[in-house]
Design a protein around this motif. Structure first.
Motif, PDB file in Angstrom:
ATOM      1  N   SER A   1       0.851  -1.185   0.000  1.00 21.05           N
ATOM      2  CA  SER A   1       0.000   0.000   0.000  1.00 21.05           C
ATOM      3  C   SER A   1       0.886   1.234   0.000  1.00 21.05           C
ATOM      4  N   ILE A   2       0.768   2.038  -1.065  1.00 21.09           N
ATOM      5  CA  ILE A   2       1.617   3.229  -1.182  1.00 21.09           C
ATOM      6  C   ILE A   2       0.763   4.464  -1.418  1.00 21.09           C
ATOM      7  N   GLU A   3       1.344   5.623  -1.104  1.00 19.39           N
ATOM      8  CA  GLU A   3       0.660   6.905  -1.258  1.00 19.39           C
ATOM      9  C   GLU A   3       1.154   7.597  -2.525  1.00 19.39           C
ATOM     10  N   THR A   4       0.220   7.993  -3.395  1.00 17.53           N
ATOM     11  CA  THR A   4       0.629   8.702  -4.613  1.00 17.53           C
ATOM     12  C   THR A   4      -0.128  10.010  -4.829  1.00 17.53           C
ATOM     13  N   ALA A   5      -1.268  10.196  -4.163  1.00 24.99           N
ATOM     14  CA  ALA A   5      -2.124  11.342  -4.486  1.00 24.99           C
ATOM     15  C   ALA A   5      -1.546  12.657  -3.976  1.00 24.99           C
ATOM     16  N   GLN A   6      -1.412  12.786  -2.660  1.00 24.14           N
ATOM     17  CA  GLN A   6      -0.920  14.046  -2.113  1.00 24.14           C
ATOM     18  C   GLN A   6       0.522  14.304  -2.515  1.00 24.14           C
ATOM     19  N   SER A   7       1.346  13.266  -2.521  1.00 25.46           N
ATOM     20  CA  SER A   7       2.761  13.430  -2.848  1.00 25.46           C
ATOM     21  C   SER A   7       3.017  13.598  -4.341  1.00 25.46           C
ATOM     22  N   LYS A   8       1.996  13.263  -5.161  1.00 24.87           N
ATOM     23  CA  LYS A   8       2.162  13.248  -6.617  1.00 24.87           C
ATOM     24  C   LYS A   8       3.379  12.383  -6.992  1.00 24.87           C
ATOM     25  N   LEU A   9       3.475  11.248  -6.328  1.00 24.11           N
ATOM     26  CA  LEU A   9       4.603  10.333  -6.495  1.00 24.11           C
ATOM     27  C   LEU A   9       4.785   9.939  -7.955  1.00 24.11           C
ATOM     28  N   ASP A  10       6.020   9.913  -8.401  1.00 18.80           N
ATOM     29  CA  ASP A  10       6.347   9.409  -9.733  1.00 18.80           C
ATOM     30  C   ASP A  10       6.109   7.900  -9.720  1.00 18.80           C
ATOM     31  N   CYS A  11       5.106   7.455 -10.445  1.00 24.58           N
ATOM     32  CA  CYS A  11       4.726   6.040 -10.418  1.00 24.58           C
ATOM     33  C   CYS A  11       5.730   5.138 -11.113  1.00 24.58           C
ATOM     34  N   GLY A  12       6.760   5.702 -11.693  1.00 26.39           N
ATOM     35  CA  GLY A  12       7.826   4.895 -12.265  1.00 26.39           C
ATOM     36  C   GLY A  12       8.505   4.015 -11.219  1.00 26.39           C
ATOM     37  N   VAL A  13       8.362   4.376  -9.942  1.00 30.48           N
ATOM     38  CA  VAL A  13       8.962   3.567  -8.872  1.00 30.48           C
ATOM     39  C   VAL A  13       8.300   2.192  -8.763  1.00 30.48           C
ATOM     40  N   LEU A  14       7.161   2.014  -9.419  1.00 30.62           N
ATOM     41  CA  LEU A  14       6.456   0.728  -9.354  1.00 30.62           C
ATOM     42  C   LEU A  14       7.085  -0.327 -10.269  1.00 30.62           C
ATOM     43  N   THR A  15       7.952   0.096 -11.151  1.00 31.56           N
ATOM     44  CA  THR A  15       8.520  -0.800 -12.159  1.00 31.56           C
ATOM     45  C   THR A  15       9.123  -2.065 -11.561  1.00 31.56           C
TER      46      THR A  15
END
Length: 198
Positions: A51-65
């Protein structure tokens, strides 16, 4: 040592396991880091879901690779914002992860716990997230075999079930020929349905 401690804690645990990697409650910690310092290592953890946070941080989803083989509970609701996002906004956040993960491995989730939100805001955000899931399923044809089987069971195995991929939520405009073909298939089978025999 964190990874070995997590795996040891889960040793012998049956059922679905998940771990949440938290940036802290949005009501308490307002600034978000640009990424996780300990995420790629979790590819080797015993948990089935991350479970990761991406909304507030606007995380670069490339880390999911590097996390293939894991189900990702994708934080797509911003808990620092007291406004209820639209389903389209939430769906757009989820789509940022699609180039890096199989769509079947993504589970929509809030960024973190919702205890600091007023109940009406929390409910509105969860409803918008559910609506976003419907939009995404319609757009990407995400009726998995188990969902299809469940729907078929609900229909008492007496109705034809037809999925129209890439139809979005404007079926007649998005896939008119596929819709006609589906209707023809349903009508061709109509005489075999239970309602027609009654």
């Amino acid at each position: 040592y964190g990874l070995s401690a997590l795996n040891r804690a889960l040793d012998g645990v049956t059922g679905t396991t998940a771990v949440h990697i938290c940036f802290g409650y949005a009501a308490v910690i307002h600034e978000r880091p640009s990424g996780y310092s300990f995420l790629p290592e979790l590819a080797a953890c015993a948990c089935a879901q991350l479970s990761i946070e991406t909304a507030q941080s606007k995380l670069d989803c490339g880390v999911l690779t590097g996390l293939a083989g894991k189900k990702i509970m994708l934080g797509c609701i911003d808990l620092a914002d007291m406004n209820v996002e639209s389903a389209d906004t939430i769906a757009a956040r989820v789509k940022r992860a699609l180039p890096y993960m199989d769509k079947e491995d993504i589970i929509l989730a809030p960024d973190c716990g919702m205890k600091y939100l007023p109940p009406d805001v929390a409910f509105g955000k969860i409803q918008a997230m559910a609506d976003a899931a419907v939009l995404l399923r319609a757009e990407f044809g995400l009726v998995t075999p188990d969902i299809g089987e469940y729907m078929y069971e609900l229909l008492d195995r007496s109705a034809t079930v037809v999925e129209i991929p890439q139809a979005n939520h404007h079926l007649m405009l998005d896939q008119p020929l596929a819709l006609i073909a589906a209707l023809q298939a349903i009508l061709a089978d109509w005489g075999h349905s239970i309602p027609a025999r009654r």
